[in-house]
Design a protein around this motif. Sequence first.
Motif, PDB file in Angstrom:
ATOM      1  N   PRO A 193       0.792  -1.235   0.000  1.00 43.76           N
ATOM      2  CA  PRO A 193       0.000   0.000   0.000  1.00 43.76           C
ATOM      3  C   PRO A 193       0.824   1.284   0.000  1.00 43.76           C
ATOM      4  O   PRO A 193       0.317   2.340  -0.375  1.00 43.76           O
ATOM      5  N   GLU A 194       2.068   1.218   0.410  1.00 45.95           N
ATOM      6  CA  GLU A 194       2.863   2.435   0.573  1.00 45.95           C
ATOM      7  C   GLU A 194       3.826   2.697  -0.578  1.00 45.95           C
ATOM      8  O   GLU A 194       4.380   3.784  -0.691  1.00 45.95           O
ATOM      9  N   SER A 195       4.043   1.698  -1.436  1.00 46.47           N
ATOM     10  CA  SER A 195       5.040   1.841  -2.490  1.00 46.47           C
ATOM     11  C   SER A 195       4.491   1.313  -3.809  1.00 46.47           C
ATOM     12  O   SER A 195       3.814   0.284  -3.840  1.00 46.47           O
ATOM     13  N   ASP A 196       4.804   2.023  -4.914  1.00 43.65           N
ATOM     14  CA  ASP A 196       4.309   1.623  -6.232  1.00 43.65           C
ATOM     15  C   ASP A 196       5.315   0.790  -7.016  1.00 43.65           C
ATOM     16  O   ASP A 196       5.027   0.370  -8.141  1.00 43.65           O
ATOM     17  N   GLY A 197       6.482   0.554  -6.452  1.00 43.28           N
ATOM     18  CA  GLY A 197       7.514  -0.166  -7.196  1.00 43.28           C
ATOM     19  C   GLY A 197       7.066  -1.544  -7.644  1.00 43.28           C
ATOM     20  O   GLY A 197       7.264  -1.933  -8.809  1.00 43.28           O
ATOM     21  N   LYS A 198       6.487  -2.314  -6.735  1.00 44.16           N
ATOM     22  CA  LYS A 198       6.047  -3.669  -7.066  1.00 44.16           C
ATOM     23  C   LYS A 198       4.909  -3.638  -8.081  1.00 44.16           C
ATOM     24  O   LYS A 198       4.831  -4.496  -8.972  1.00 44.16           O
ATOM     25  N   LEU A 199       4.019  -2.654  -7.964  1.00 44.59           N
ATOM     26  CA  LEU A 199       2.908  -2.540  -8.910  1.00 44.59           C
ATOM     27  C   LEU A 199       3.437  -2.292 -10.312  1.00 44.59           C
ATOM     28  O   LEU A 199       3.007  -2.950 -11.277  1.00 44.59           O
ATOM     29  N   ARG A 200       4.364  -1.367 -10.453  1.00 43.44           N
ATOM     30  CA  ARG A 200       4.921  -1.072 -11.787  1.00 43.44           C
ATOM     31  C   ARG A 200       5.680  -2.279 -12.342  1.00 43.44           C
ATOM     32  O   ARG A 200       5.571  -2.595 -13.527  1.00 43.44           O
ATOM     33  N   GLU A 201       6.428  -2.940 -11.491  1.00 38.36           N
ATOM     34  CA  GLU A 201       7.158  -4.133 -11.930  1.00 38.36           C
ATOM     35  C   GLU A 201       6.189  -5.205 -12.428  1.00 38.36           C
ATOM     36  O   GLU A 201       6.430  -5.850 -13.456  1.00 38.36           O
ATOM     37  N   THR A 202       5.084  -5.372 -11.718  1.00 40.94           N
ATOM     38  CA  THR A 202       4.087  -6.372 -12.107  1.00 40.94           C
ATOM     39  C   THR A 202       3.453  -6.029 -13.454  1.00 40.94           C
ATOM     40  O   THR A 202       3.259  -6.899 -14.305  1.00 40.94           O
ATOM     41  N   ILE A 203       3.133  -4.752 -13.645  1.00 37.72           N
ATOM     42  CA  ILE A 203       2.535  -4.317 -14.917  1.00 37.72           C
ATOM     43  C   ILE A 203       3.515  -4.537 -16.065  1.00 37.72           C
ATOM     44  O   ILE A 203       3.151  -5.064 -17.126  1.00 37.72           O
ATOM     45  N   ILE A 204       4.758  -4.146 -15.870  1.00 39.68           N
ATOM     46  CA  ILE A 204       5.771  -4.313 -16.925  1.00 39.68           C
ATOM     47  C   ILE A 204       5.945  -5.792 -17.281  1.00 39.68           C
ATOM     48  O   ILE A 204       5.947  -6.170 -18.457  1.00 39.68           O
ATOM     49  N   ASN A 205       6.081  -6.644 -16.271  1.00 41.33           N
ATOM     50  CA  ASN A 205       6.283  -8.073 -16.519  1.00 41.33           C
ATOM     51  C   ASN A 205       5.064  -8.715 -17.166  1.00 41.33           C
ATOM     52  O   ASN A 205       5.184  -9.696 -17.913  1.00 41.33           O
ATOM     53  N   ALA A 206       3.872  -8.177 -16.882  1.00 44.10           N
ATOM     54  CA  ALA A 206       2.650  -8.754 -17.433  1.00 44.10           C
ATOM     55  C   ALA A 206       2.592  -8.646 -18.949  1.00 44.10           C
ATOM     56  O   ALA A 206       1.898  -9.433 -19.611  1.00 44.10           O
ATOM     57  N   MET A 207       3.316  -7.705 -19.532  1.00 49.88           N
ATOM     58  CA  MET A 207       3.276  -7.538 -20.986  1.00 49.88           C
ATOM     59  C   MET A 207       3.742  -8.791 -21.716  1.00 49.88           C
ATOM     60  O   MET A 207       3.327  -9.054 -22.847  1.00 49.88           O
ATOM     61  N   ASP A 208       4.569  -9.593 -21.060  1.00 53.78           N
ATOM     62  CA  ASP A 208       5.027 -10.833 -21.684  1.00 53.78           C
ATOM     63  C   ASP A 208       3.905 -11.860 -21.805  1.00 53.78           C
ATOM     64  O   ASP A 208       4.038 -12.850 -22.538  1.00 53.78           O
ATOM     65  N   LEU A 209       2.811 -11.650 -21.086  1.00 55.04           N
ATOM     66  CA  LEU A 209       1.678 -12.580 -21.156  1.00 55.04           C
ATOM     67  C   LEU A 209       0.680 -12.206 -22.250  1.00 55.04           C
ATOM     68  O   LEU A 209      -0.232 -12.980 -22.543  1.00 55.04           O
ATOM     69  N   LYS A 210       0.840 -11.035 -22.848  1.00 51.59           N
ATOM     70  CA  LYS A 210      -0.117 -10.600 -23.862  1.00 51.59           C
ATOM     71  C   LYS A 210       0.003 -11.498 -25.092  1.00 51.59           C
ATOM     72  O   LYS A 210       1.067 -11.575 -25.707  1.00 51.59           O
ATOM     73  N   PRO A 211      -1.083 -12.192 -25.471  1.00 52.42           N
ATOM     74  CA  PRO A 211      -0.994 -13.118 -26.602  1.00 52.42           C
ATOM     75  C   PRO A 211      -0.962 -12.381 -27.937  1.00 52.42           C
ATOM     76  O   PRO A 211      -1.292 -11.190 -28.014  1.00 52.42           O
ATOM     77  N   GLU A 212      -0.567 -13.090 -28.961  1.00 49.99           N
ATOM     78  CA  GLU A 212      -0.463 -12.467 -30.278  1.00 49.99           C
ATOM     79  C   GLU A 212      -1.826 -12.086 -30.833  1.00 49.99           C
ATOM     80  O   GLU A 212      -1.972 -11.065 -31.497  1.00 49.99           O
ATOM     81  N   ARG A 213      -2.856 -12.893 -30.525  1.00 47.31           N
ATOM     82  CA  ARG A 213      -4.184 -12.604 -31.071  1.00 47.31           C
ATOM     83  C   ARG A 213      -5.243 -13.384 -30.301  1.00 47.31           C
ATOM     84  O   ARG A 213      -4.941 -14.295 -29.542  1.00 47.31           O
ATOM     85  N   HIS A 214      -6.487 -12.972 -30.502  1.00 47.51           N
ATOM     86  CA  HIS A 214      -7.607 -13.763 -29.989  1.00 47.51           C
ATOM     87  C   HIS A 214      -8.098 -14.695 -31.097  1.00 47.51           C
ATOM     88  O   HIS A 214      -7.718 -14.544 -32.265  1.00 47.51           O
ATOM     89  N   HIS A 215      -8.946 -15.638 -30.748  1.00 47.54           N
ATOM     90  CA  HIS A 215      -9.462 -16.608 -31.713  1.00 47.54           C
ATOM     91  C   HIS A 215     -10.966 -16.763 -31.548  1.00 47.54           C
ATOM     92  O   HIS A 215     -11.476 -17.854 -31.287  1.00 47.54           O
ATOM     93  N   PHE A 216     -11.690 -15.650 -31.671  1.00 43.05           N
ATOM     94  CA  PHE A 216     -13.150 -15.725 -31.593  1.00 43.05           C
ATOM     95  C   PHE A 216     -13.678 -16.563 -32.758  1.00 43.05           C
ATOM     96  O   PHE A 216     -13.263 -16.395 -33.901  1.00 43.05           O
ATOM     97  N   SER A 217     -14.626 -17.452 -32.462  1.00 39.70           N
ATOM     98  CA  SER A 217     -15.295 -18.199 -33.523  1.00 39.70           C
ATOM     99  C   SER A 217     -16.523 -17.428 -33.964  1.00 39.70           C
ATOM    100  O   SER A 217     -17.028 -16.572 -33.249  1.00 39.70           O
ATOM    101  N   SER A 218     -17.026 -17.741 -35.157  1.00 41.44           N
ATOM    102  CA  SER A 218     -18.208 -17.061 -35.677  1.00 41.44           C
ATOM    103  C   SER A 218     -19.445 -17.943 -35.631  1.00 41.44           C
ATOM    104  O   SER A 218     -20.477 -17.595 -36.187  1.00 41.44           O
ATOM    105  N   ASN A 219     -19.333 -19.099 -34.945  1.00 42.51           N
ATOM    106  CA  ASN A 219     -20.480 -20.018 -34.901  1.00 42.51           C
ATOM    107  C   ASN A 219     -21.276 -19.906 -33.608  1.00 42.51           C
ATOM    108  O   ASN A 219     -22.176 -20.695 -33.350  1.00 42.51           O
ATOM    109  N   GLY A 220     -20.933 -18.912 -32.790  1.00 41.27           N
ATOM    110  CA  GLY A 220     -21.682 -18.694 -31.560  1.00 41.27           C
ATOM    111  C   GLY A 220     -21.101 -19.383 -30.349  1.00 41.27           C
ATOM    112  O   GLY A 220     -21.578 -19.199 -29.234  1.00 41.27           O
ATOM    113  N   ASP A 221     -20.053 -20.206 -30.527  1.00 40.95           N
ATOM    114  CA  ASP A 221     -19.448 -20.882 -29.382  1.00 40.95           C
ATOM    115  C   ASP A 221     -18.835 -19.863 -28.431  1.00 40.95           C
ATOM    116  O   ASP A 221     -18.264 -18.857 -28.854  1.00 40.95           O
ATOM    117  N   VAL A 222     -18.952 -20.132 -27.137  1.00 39.00           N
ATOM    118  CA  VAL A 222     -18.396 -19.236 -26.122  1.00 39.00           C
ATOM    119  C   VAL A 222     -17.035 -19.754 -25.684  1.00 39.00           C
ATOM    120  O   VAL A 222     -16.919 -20.842 -25.146  1.00 39.00           O
TER     121      VAL A 222
END
Length: 330
Positions: free
Chosen positions: A290-319
């Motif tokens: 709660p007192e420091s933003d260092g860990k929050l910024r580090e977490t946000i920066i590292n999270a970018m490696d989890l961003k996938p290349e694309r989504h794969h929505f189907s057009s047949n209504g499947d969820v």
Amino acid sequence: MPRTKLTDRFGRTVNYVRLSVTDRCDFRCVYCMAEDMTFLPRQQVLTLEEIARVARNFVDLGTEKIRLTGGEPLVRKDILELVKEIGTYGLRDFAMTTNGSQLTTMAEPLRKAGMHRLNISLDSLDADKFHDITRTGRLSQVLDGIDAAREAGFRGIKINTVVMKGRNDEEVPELVEFARKKQVDITFIEEMPLGEISEHDRGLALCTSEEVRDIIRKHHDLVPATEDSGGPARYYRMEDSKTRVGFISPHSHNFCSTCNRVRVTVEGRLLLCLGNEHSVDLRRVLRGHPESDGKLRETIINAMDLKPERHHFSSNGDVQILRFMNMTGG
């Protein structure tokens, strides 16, 4: 000192964040929620101070555009205080997506608090049909809200319409004429397969952007706009109007290669992709440090490696994604 830029594994710079401020809404739109919803308990929801803290750190990491979403953002108590705070962060673009139901009283305070633009959902101009789609909404209330936003001085107003065959696709020309009359932009959106619904078959209801363009071209020539919206919409212009017509096409023309955005849900999950479950728990970091933003910024920066290349929505209504849109943030 230049700000750090958030970049993912595929070289995309992330400079746009959609922050959900609530999972609650006064409407129950058929493509967004089930009719009977269970909402998050208060202790699981980020406080407005925590949301502001997330926003501030994203801005420090290069974010230029923030959109407040929901649910319906304007049902969140003291939302204006959050708008006033984020309005001081020097953003290039500060916007909100709203169903318009509260704008008759909130439009002017929002503008004065520092909001730049509004995206207002409007799926029908027929009162009965509007009520069927929203389950609880009154069309007149939203139309009055659009007028209130214009009178408050908002110049960046956009109508958002989710087009569904058999529900509102025949209204596309009328909706375009409405936008032209009000001198606002309008964007037509392909329905996204988020959450289990029972009111219609998404596969049968899918109306692609190309089909909508064909409908509009019977009435107006559409010329591709040259400017970049900074978001997923592709815009077209009409020679006899300042109104732009946009299309968001997660099925027929995915926008993944230029994706510059992430979402933060109201429970503090950093979602790296609308159509995937890749996420990071920011609430745990916020409350654990709660007192420091260092860990929050580090977490946000590292999270970018989890961003996938694309989504794969189907057009047949499947969820593929079980969370509803109100849980994701619009």
